[in-house]
Design a protein around this motif. Structure first.
Motif, PDB file in Angstrom:
ATOM      1  N   GLU A  57       0.849  -1.193   0.000  1.00 31.43           N
ATOM      2  CA  GLU A  57       0.000   0.000   0.000  1.00 31.43           C
ATOM      3  C   GLU A  57       0.884   1.242   0.000  1.00 31.43           C
ATOM      4  OE1 GLU A  57      -3.706   2.155   2.380  1.00 31.43           O
ATOM      5  OE2 GLU A  57      -2.976   0.180   3.028  1.00 31.43           O
ATOM      6  N   VAL A  58       0.667   2.108  -0.969  1.00 34.49           N
ATOM      7  CA  VAL A  58       1.407   3.369  -1.030  1.00 34.49           C
ATOM      8  C   VAL A  58       0.918   4.285   0.074  1.00 34.49           C
ATOM      9  CG1 VAL A  58       1.998   5.347  -2.469  1.00 34.49           C
ATOM     10  CG2 VAL A  58       1.644   3.131  -3.522  1.00 34.49           C
ATOM     11  N   LYS A  59       1.839   4.926   0.773  1.00 32.39           N
ATOM     12  CA  LYS A  59       1.489   5.809   1.873  1.00 32.39           C
ATOM     13  C   LYS A  59       2.059   7.210   1.645  1.00 32.39           C
ATOM     14  CE  LYS A  59      -0.658   3.042   4.831  1.00 32.39           C
ATOM     15  NZ  LYS A  59      -1.980   3.340   5.399  1.00 32.39           N
ATOM     16  N   ASN A  60       1.313   8.176   2.138  1.00 35.03           N
ATOM     17  CA  ASN A  60       1.773   9.568   2.196  1.00 35.03           C
ATOM     18  C   ASN A  60       2.073  10.148   0.818  1.00 35.03           C
ATOM     19  OD1 ASN A  60       2.154  11.772   3.928  1.00 35.03           O
ATOM     20  ND2 ASN A  60       4.372  11.568   3.802  1.00 35.03           N
ATOM     21  N   LEU A  61       1.156   9.971  -0.102  1.00 35.74           N
ATOM     22  CA  LEU A  61       1.299  10.643  -1.388  1.00 35.74           C
ATOM     23  C   LEU A  61       1.229  12.149  -1.180  1.00 35.74           C
ATOM     24  CD1 LEU A  61      -0.991   8.473  -3.696  1.00 35.74           C
ATOM     25  CD2 LEU A  61       1.484   8.336  -3.411  1.00 35.74           C
ATOM     26  N   ILE A  62       2.010  12.868  -1.945  1.00 32.78           N
ATOM     27  CA  ILE A  62       2.015  14.331  -1.898  1.00 32.78           C
ATOM     28  C   ILE A  62       1.291  14.825  -3.150  1.00 32.78           C
ATOM     29  CG2 ILE A  62       3.430  16.399  -1.664  1.00 32.78           C
ATOM     30  CD1 ILE A  62       3.727  14.359   0.660  1.00 32.78           C
ATOM     31  N   LYS A  64      -1.166  13.432  -4.611  1.00 31.06           N
ATOM     32  CA  LYS A  64      -1.361  12.215  -5.415  1.00 31.06           C
ATOM     33  C   LYS A  64      -0.091  11.781  -6.139  1.00 31.06           C
ATOM     34  CE  LYS A  64      -6.310  12.887  -6.176  1.00 31.06           C
ATOM     35  NZ  LYS A  64      -7.380  12.978  -7.182  1.00 31.06           N
ATOM     36  N   LYS A  65       1.051  12.258  -5.692  1.00 32.03           N
ATOM     37  CA  LYS A  65       2.321  11.892  -6.316  1.00 32.03           C
ATOM     38  C   LYS A  65       3.214  11.187  -5.298  1.00 32.03           C
ATOM     39  CE  LYS A  65       2.231  16.058  -9.218  1.00 32.03           C
ATOM     40  NZ  LYS A  65       2.953  17.303  -9.568  1.00 32.03           N
ATOM     41  N   PHE A  66       3.960  10.194  -5.773  1.00 33.30           N
ATOM     42  CA  PHE A  66       4.917   9.506  -4.915  1.00 33.30           C
ATOM     43  C   PHE A  66       6.206  10.329  -4.875  1.00 33.30           C
ATOM     44  CE2 PHE A  66       6.062   5.583  -2.732  1.00 33.30           C
ATOM     45  CZ  PHE A  66       7.437   5.714  -2.645  1.00 33.30           C
ATOM     46  N   LYS A  67       6.584  10.756  -3.705  1.00 36.70           N
ATOM     47  CA  LYS A  67       7.761  11.602  -3.550  1.00 36.70           C
ATOM     48  C   LYS A  67       8.866  10.814  -2.856  1.00 36.70           C
ATOM     49  CE  LYS A  67       9.266  16.180  -2.019  1.00 36.70           C
ATOM     50  NZ  LYS A  67       8.860  17.443  -1.347  1.00 36.70           N
ATOM     51  N   TYR A  68       9.927  10.496  -3.607  1.00 38.11           N
ATOM     52  CA  TYR A  68      11.070   9.779  -3.053  1.00 38.11           C
ATOM     53  C   TYR A  68      11.906  10.702  -2.161  1.00 38.11           C
ATOM     54  CZ  TYR A  68      10.376   6.073  -6.553  1.00 38.11           C
ATOM     55  OH  TYR A  68       9.876   5.056  -7.327  1.00 38.11           O
ATOM     56  N   LYS A  69      12.496  10.122  -1.157  1.00 34.13           N
ATOM     57  CA  LYS A  69      13.409  10.862  -0.275  1.00 34.13           C
ATOM     58  C   LYS A  69      14.836  10.520  -0.712  1.00 34.13           C
ATOM     59  CE  LYS A  69      14.074  11.938   4.640  1.00 34.13           C
ATOM     60  NZ  LYS A  69      15.533  11.869   4.759  1.00 34.13           N
ATOM     61  N   LEU A  70      15.438  11.403  -1.476  1.00 34.41           N
ATOM     62  CA  LEU A  70      16.698  11.082  -2.143  1.00 34.41           C
ATOM     63  C   LEU A  70      17.940  11.555  -1.401  1.00 34.41           C
ATOM     64  CD1 LEU A  70      15.563  11.737  -5.806  1.00 34.41           C
ATOM     65  CD2 LEU A  70      15.941   9.536  -4.688  1.00 34.41           C
ATOM     66  N   PHE A  81       6.174   6.513   1.059  1.00 35.96           N
ATOM     67  CA  PHE A  81       6.790   5.223   1.343  1.00 35.96           C
ATOM     68  C   PHE A  81       5.765   4.131   1.078  1.00 35.96           C
ATOM     69  CE2 PHE A  81       4.837   6.622   5.270  1.00 35.96           C
ATOM     70  CZ  PHE A  81       4.251   5.483   5.807  1.00 35.96           C
ATOM     71  N   PHE A  82       6.205   2.882   1.115  1.00 36.63           N
ATOM     72  CA  PHE A  82       5.305   1.743   0.971  1.00 36.63           C
ATOM     73  C   PHE A  82       5.135   1.049   2.314  1.00 36.63           C
ATOM     74  CE2 PHE A  82       5.786   2.105  -3.557  1.00 36.63           C
ATOM     75  CZ  PHE A  82       4.681   1.457  -4.091  1.00 36.63           C
ATOM     76  N   GLU A  83       3.890   0.720   2.640  1.00 40.20           N
ATOM     77  CA  GLU A  83       3.606  -0.173   3.763  1.00 40.20           C
ATOM     78  C   GLU A  83       3.382  -1.565   3.194  1.00 40.20           C
ATOM     79  OE1 GLU A  83       0.918   1.025   7.059  1.00 40.20           O
ATOM     80  OE2 GLU A  83      -0.224  -0.775   6.469  1.00 40.20           O
ATOM     81  N   ILE A  84       3.951  -2.578   3.838  1.00 37.45           N
ATOM     82  CA  ILE A  84       3.779  -3.959   3.383  1.00 37.45           C
ATOM     83  C   ILE A  84       3.199  -4.769   4.532  1.00 37.45           C
ATOM     84  CG2 ILE A  84       5.573  -3.827   1.615  1.00 37.45           C
ATOM     85  CD1 ILE A  84       7.464  -5.238   3.544  1.00 37.45           C
TER      86      ILE A  84
END
Length: 272
Positions: A57-62, A64-70, A81-84
């Motif tokens: 499950e995708v969590k904390n979309l910004i 509606k976008k997935f924002k990587y922490k680079l 992040f992803f919850e599994i």
């Protein structure tokens, strides 16, 4: 020696394909090849757990976008992040064991609880991030220090956009010792479910010497040294090949009541 670098467009297509299939897409990401490679490796780890039967499950979309922490900078709550989750029966009740897969999250040392490291990818227990405004590292400031206690770290991965060389490989063992001391001490994590063993994910191809070091270190420790992921990343983490990767058991896994999966985002709601 083969060139370890790959076109940015190839990574963009691969990442967007993965995220579209998970009802989201890439946002505000770095332009360096190393950033794209790190995002691809994050996706490989998510795929690995999906292949092991975990629900994603995708969590904390910004927006509606997935924002990587680079990078290590920034608070975790500002990134996706992803919850599994994996269902199991505990005392005749269906429960879920839940973990989170994070990017560049600070983790407490396994040897001393007031020093910290930031592996590239971490799998942690759910809701394990601590936000401390009184931590000694941020005292006399308005900031807070966010980290995970070592007892909540399940596994980690380091990502390197290089060809493998001896010092890089042996440096990983130092990080492994600091973060997963209990595994090196043979106090093996034995609890269900199993995780991918700590892994060094490298873009480039090995030579005869680095291949020999890889074989030696993987025989000594519960680790995966993965070369040539630019060319063979998807193959290395396929359902078939995943079974050849080393694993470790869970450390202090947390169980939760089984939850109802929320309604998925409609395709029309996504801006792509």
């Amino acid at each position: 020696m083969a060139n370890p670098f790959k076109k940015v467009e190839d990574f963009e297509n691969e990442i967007n394909d993965f995220l579209k299939r998970n009802k989201t897409f890439i946002s505000n990401q770095g332009k360096r090849i190393s950033d794209y490679f790190e995002m691809s490796c994050y996706n490989y780890i998510v795929r690995y757990y999906q292949n092991q039967g975990f629900t994603l499950e995708v969590k904390n979309l910004i927006a509606k976008k997935f924002k990587y922490k680079l990078s290590p900078s920034g608070y975790p709550e500002n990134f996706s992040f992803f919850e599994i989750r994996l269902k199991n029966v505990f005392e005749l009740e269906i429960k879920e064991i839940c973990f989170e897969i994070h990017h560049n999250l600070t983790v407490q040392s396994g040897h001393q609880d007031d020093i910290y490291l930031t592996p590239d990818i971490s799998v942690i227990n759910k809701n394990a991030i601590i936000s401390d405004k009184d931590h000694y590292l941020v005292e006399n400031s308005t900031k807070k220090f966010c980290y995970v206690e070592n007892s909540n770290l399940q596994t980690f991965c380091e990502v390197k956009n290089f060809n493998p060389f001896p010092e890089l490989l042996f440096n990983f063992i130092g990080l492994y010792n600091e973060l997963k001391k209990e595994v090196l001490d043979k106090e093996l994590q034995r609890e269900f479910p199993l995780h991918l063993a700590p892994s060094l994910m490298i873009s480039g191809k090995g030579n005869v010497h680095s291949e020999r070091i890889k074989k030696s270190l993987e025989a000594r420790y519960k680790i995966n040294l993965l070369y040539d992921l630019f060319e063979h990343g998807l193959r290395s983490f396929s359902i078939y090949n995943s079974k050849y990767l080393k694993q470790i058991g869970s450390l202090n896994p947390k169980t939760f009541d089984a939850i109802v999966i929320p309604q998925e985002i409609e395709e029309d709601d996504l801006p792509f």
